[in-house]
Design a protein around this motif. Sequence first.
Motif, PDB file in Angstrom:
ATOM      1  N   ALA A  70       0.837  -1.208   0.000  1.00 46.30           N
ATOM      2  CA  ALA A  70       0.000   0.000   0.000  1.00 46.30           C
ATOM      3  C   ALA A  70       0.867   1.252   0.000  1.00 46.30           C
ATOM      4  O   ALA A  70       2.037   1.241   0.419  1.00 46.30           O
ATOM      5  CB  ALA A  70      -0.925   0.005   1.207  1.00 46.30           C
ATOM      6  N   VAL A  71       0.282   2.360  -0.471  1.00 51.08           N
ATOM      7  CA  VAL A  71       0.952   3.653  -0.404  1.00 51.08           C
ATOM      8  C   VAL A  71       1.177   4.016   1.061  1.00 51.08           C
ATOM      9  O   VAL A  71       0.294   3.836   1.906  1.00 51.08           O
ATOM     10  CB  VAL A  71       0.113   4.739  -1.098  1.00 51.08           C
ATOM     11  N   MET A  72       2.351   4.523   1.374  1.00 51.51           N
ATOM     12  CA  MET A  72       2.671   4.873   2.743  1.00 51.51           C
ATOM     13  C   MET A  72       1.729   5.955   3.245  1.00 51.51           C
ATOM     14  O   MET A  72       1.569   7.007   2.622  1.00 51.51           O
ATOM     15  CB  MET A  72       4.127   5.350   2.853  1.00 51.51           C
ATOM     16  N   ARG A  73       1.095   5.662   4.375  1.00 54.72           N
ATOM     17  CA  ARG A  73       0.201   6.634   5.013  1.00 54.72           C
ATOM     18  C   ARG A  73       1.002   7.870   5.430  1.00 54.72           C
ATOM     19  O   ARG A  73       2.068   7.747   6.047  1.00 54.72           O
ATOM     20  CB  ARG A  73      -0.442   5.990   6.244  1.00 54.72           C
ATOM     21  N   ALA A  74       0.491   9.040   5.100  1.00 50.32           N
ATOM     22  CA  ALA A  74       1.202  10.267   5.440  1.00 50.32           C
ATOM     23  C   ALA A  74       0.300  11.468   5.224  1.00 50.32           C
ATOM     24  O   ALA A  74      -0.565  11.466   4.339  1.00 50.32           O
ATOM     25  CB  ALA A  74       2.467  10.423   4.582  1.00 50.32           C
ATOM     26  N   PHE A  75       0.533  12.496   6.014  1.00 52.74           N
ATOM     27  CA  PHE A  75      -0.097  13.773   5.746  1.00 52.74           C
ATOM     28  C   PHE A  75       0.599  14.428   4.561  1.00 52.74           C
ATOM     29  O   PHE A  75       1.802  14.268   4.356  1.00 52.74           O
ATOM     30  CB  PHE A  75      -0.005  14.690   6.965  1.00 52.74           C
ATOM     31  N   ALA A  76      -0.181  15.161   3.786  1.00 49.32           N
ATOM     32  CA  ALA A  76       0.359  15.893   2.646  1.00 49.32           C
ATOM     33  C   ALA A  76      -0.438  17.184   2.487  1.00 49.32           C
ATOM     34  O   ALA A  76      -1.565  17.305   2.989  1.00 49.32           O
ATOM     35  CB  ALA A  76       0.284  15.058   1.375  1.00 49.32           C
ATOM     36  N   ALA A  77       0.149  18.113   1.791  1.00 50.01           N
ATOM     37  CA  ALA A  77      -0.531  19.372   1.481  1.00 50.01           C
ATOM     38  C   ALA A  77      -0.339  19.663   0.004  1.00 50.01           C
ATOM     39  O   ALA A  77       0.751  19.456  -0.548  1.00 50.01           O
ATOM     40  CB  ALA A  77       0.016  20.524   2.322  1.00 50.01           C
ATOM     41  N   GLY A  78      -1.397  20.110  -0.638  1.00 50.14           N
ATOM     42  CA  GLY A  78      -1.311  20.415  -2.062  1.00 50.14           C
ATOM     43  C   GLY A  78      -2.543  21.159  -2.526  1.00 50.14           C
ATOM     44  O   GLY A  78      -3.258  21.769  -1.720  1.00 50.14           O
ATOM     45  N   ARG A  79      -2.777  21.097  -3.836  1.00 48.72           N
ATOM     46  CA  ARG A  79      -3.912  21.823  -4.413  1.00 48.72           C
ATOM     47  C   ARG A  79      -4.739  20.894  -5.295  1.00 48.72           C
ATOM     48  O   ARG A  79      -4.214  19.970  -5.916  1.00 48.72           O
ATOM     49  CB  ARG A  79      -3.424  23.026  -5.229  1.00 48.72           C
ATOM     50  N   ILE A  80      -6.015  21.174  -5.335  1.00 47.51           N
ATOM     51  CA  ILE A  80      -6.917  20.422  -6.193  1.00 47.51           C
ATOM     52  C   ILE A  80      -6.657  20.826  -7.644  1.00 47.51           C
ATOM     53  O   ILE A  80      -6.676  22.009  -7.981  1.00 47.51           O
ATOM     54  CB  ILE A  80      -8.381  20.684  -5.801  1.00 47.51           C
ATOM     55  N   VAL A  81      -6.385  19.828  -8.494  1.00 41.46           N
ATOM     56  CA  VAL A  81      -6.107  20.103  -9.908  1.00 41.46           C
ATOM     57  C   VAL A  81      -7.226  19.608 -10.817  1.00 41.46           C
ATOM     58  O   VAL A  81      -7.288  19.990 -11.979  1.00 41.46           O
ATOM     59  CB  VAL A  81      -4.757  19.500 -10.340  1.00 41.46           C
ATOM     60  N   GLU A  82      -8.096  18.727 -10.305  1.00 42.47           N
ATOM     61  CA  GLU A  82      -9.298  18.300 -11.015  1.00 42.47           C
ATOM     62  C   GLU A  82     -10.392  18.093  -9.979  1.00 42.47           C
ATOM     63  O   GLU A  82     -10.120  17.680  -8.851  1.00 42.47           O
ATOM     64  CB  GLU A  82      -9.079  17.000 -11.787  1.00 42.47           C
ATOM     65  N   SER A  83     -11.631  18.374 -10.367  1.00 42.21           N
ATOM     66  CA  SER A  83     -12.714  18.227  -9.400  1.00 42.21           C
ATOM     67  C   SER A  83     -14.018  17.875 -10.104  1.00 42.21           C
ATOM     68  O   SER A  83     -14.296  18.360 -11.204  1.00 42.21           O
ATOM     69  CB  SER A  83     -12.903  19.524  -8.599  1.00 42.21           C
ATOM     70  N   THR A  84     -14.794  17.030  -9.455  1.00 46.52           N
ATOM     71  CA  THR A  84     -16.152  16.736  -9.921  1.00 46.52           C
ATOM     72  C   THR A  84     -17.184  17.414  -9.028  1.00 46.52           C
ATOM     73  O   THR A  84     -18.380  17.166  -9.166  1.00 46.52           O
ATOM     74  CB  THR A  84     -16.405  15.220  -9.909  1.00 46.52           C
ATOM     75  N   MET A  85     -16.705  18.282  -8.118  1.00 47.35           N
ATOM     76  CA  MET A  85     -17.588  18.881  -7.127  1.00 47.35           C
ATOM     77  C   MET A  85     -17.376  20.388  -7.095  1.00 47.35           C
ATOM     78  O   MET A  85     -16.264  20.860  -6.798  1.00 47.35           O
ATOM     79  CB  MET A  85     -17.334  18.277  -5.743  1.00 47.35           C
ATOM     80  N   PRO A  86     -18.397  21.180  -7.390  1.00 50.94           N
ATOM     81  CA  PRO A  86     -18.224  22.629  -7.443  1.00 50.94           C
ATOM     82  C   PRO A  86     -17.813  23.255  -6.118  1.00 50.94           C
ATOM     83  O   PRO A  86     -17.173  24.313  -6.107  1.00 50.94           O
ATOM     84  CB  PRO A  86     -19.612  23.134  -7.883  1.00 50.94           C
ATOM     85  N   GLU A  87     -18.164  22.624  -4.984  1.00 52.84           N
ATOM     86  CA  GLU A  87     -17.774  23.188  -3.689  1.00 52.84           C
ATOM     87  C   GLU A  87     -16.286  22.994  -3.384  1.00 52.84           C
ATOM     88  O   GLU A  87     -15.780  23.552  -2.394  1.00 52.84           O
ATOM     89  CB  GLU A  87     -18.624  22.589  -2.558  1.00 52.84           C
ATOM     90  N   TRP A  88     -15.620  22.197  -4.216  1.00 50.72           N
ATOM     91  CA  TRP A  88     -14.173  22.012  -4.090  1.00 50.72           C
ATOM     92  C   TRP A  88     -13.531  22.352  -5.433  1.00 50.72           C
ATOM     93  O   TRP A  88     -13.129  21.487  -6.204  1.00 50.72           O
ATOM     94  CB  TRP A  88     -13.839  20.575  -3.678  1.00 50.72           C
ATOM     95  N   PRO A  89     -13.401  23.639  -5.746  1.00 49.17           N
ATOM     96  CA  PRO A  89     -12.924  24.042  -7.071  1.00 49.17           C
ATOM     97  C   PRO A  89     -11.426  23.815  -7.259  1.00 49.17           C
ATOM     98  O   PRO A  89     -10.660  23.709  -6.287  1.00 49.17           O
ATOM     99  CB  PRO A  89     -13.250  25.534  -7.119  1.00 49.17           C
ATOM    100  N   VAL A  90     -11.030  23.734  -8.516  1.00 47.23           N
ATOM    101  CA  VAL A  90      -9.611  23.648  -8.866  1.00 47.23           C
ATOM    102  C   VAL A  90      -8.870  24.841  -8.275  1.00 47.23           C
ATOM    103  O   VAL A  90      -9.358  25.974  -8.301  1.00 47.23           O
ATOM    104  CB  VAL A  90      -9.451  23.589 -10.395  1.00 47.23           C
ATOM    105  N   GLY A  91      -7.699  24.573  -7.740  1.00 49.47           N
ATOM    106  CA  GLY A  91      -6.882  25.615  -7.127  1.00 49.47           C
ATOM    107  C   GLY A  91      -6.986  25.684  -5.625  1.00 49.47           C
ATOM    108  O   GLY A  91      -6.168  26.355  -4.978  1.00 49.47           O
ATOM    109  N   THR A  92      -7.975  24.998  -5.028  1.00 47.75           N
ATOM    110  CA  THR A  92      -8.143  25.030  -3.581  1.00 47.75           C
ATOM    111  C   THR A  92      -6.980  24.308  -2.904  1.00 47.75           C
ATOM    112  O   THR A  92      -6.626  23.186  -3.268  1.00 47.75           O
ATOM    113  CB  THR A  92      -9.462  24.351  -3.167  1.00 47.75           C
TER     114      THR A  92
END
Length: 336
Positions: A70-92
């Motif tokens: 499995a992928v190693m469990r870890a916290f990460a921080a980044g930005r949304i680059v694709e979304s199917t949900m308007p309440e979570w727009p690209v760039g967030t």
Amino acid sequence: MNPRNNRQVRLRSRPNGIPQAEHFEIAQVPVEPLAPGQVLVRNEWLSVEPAMRGWVNAVANYSEPVAIGAVMRAFAAGRIVESTMPEWPVGTAVTGMFGWQDFAAIEPAAIQRRIVDEDLPISTALGVLGINGITAHYGLLEVGHPRAGETVVVSTAAGAVGSCVGQIAKLRGCRTVGITGGETKRRMCIDRFGYDAAVDYKAPDFEQRLAEALPGGVDVYFDNTAGAISDAVLARLNVGARVVICGTASVANWDPPPLGPRVERHLLTRRARMQGFVIFDHPEHTPIALEDLAGWVRAGRLHYVEEVLEGIDSAPDAIAGLYRGENLGKRLIRLA
């Protein structure tokens, strides 16, 4: 790297104790199309935590072990680059348990929080304004209950959690004593994080120096190490002292339990209290802590240090490096 490929750090084999580089492997898989209700996060920063040792060992602690492959469990921080949900727009900008990988296709429930403090570096969402700062805030204030004028002792005092604990204790009017390894970190405790005194546990006369730094004993001990360091501190508890158990970094393997001095007599004769905690049990504390922490950072009253490793290839050895004492402050991995 192909921008539609996802590099993942996976658990290759089960460690017995501290995970080493050979326990991990790096795989590359395509980024699959999103399912309805998902967003795609491009990770910019990956976190490295001492607690990851417990997440991969065979015996579960407070969470199920990461599965082999499995992928190693870890916290990460980044930005949304694709979304199917308007309440979570690209760039967030978001943070959560996205794993050691370039991309994470997730449902919003996996997002710990939307990062709104964008006047501060996004990397702080994994350290001083992330799990480390929140852990320090909750553990010290809600478990340790420091009072002005008391002496607070912190082990791994220059680390991501310990450095916050020491500074918050100072903001509460306490005298602070840090325990750390090496002269560079000892000076950092005093010069950067404002400890009143700091002691190098690697020094041959550690216990004598600790006694000199604690002429009035210990009222609150924030314990990140266990082992011989904590044995020395527990012998100096004051009546009514509080011991906060946050980590056991000095003990590589708890099976079988290590031998050492017993704590019962210290707790009895000093009428002291010892309590462990896991910050994942207290999600309600996150907004409370973040309001204080962000305000203190902006005001220049809470300082932090980030140690940055470059690229996902540095991830497999990153946990072992923590336990070798290589890091100064919060250890992070920056992705290109």
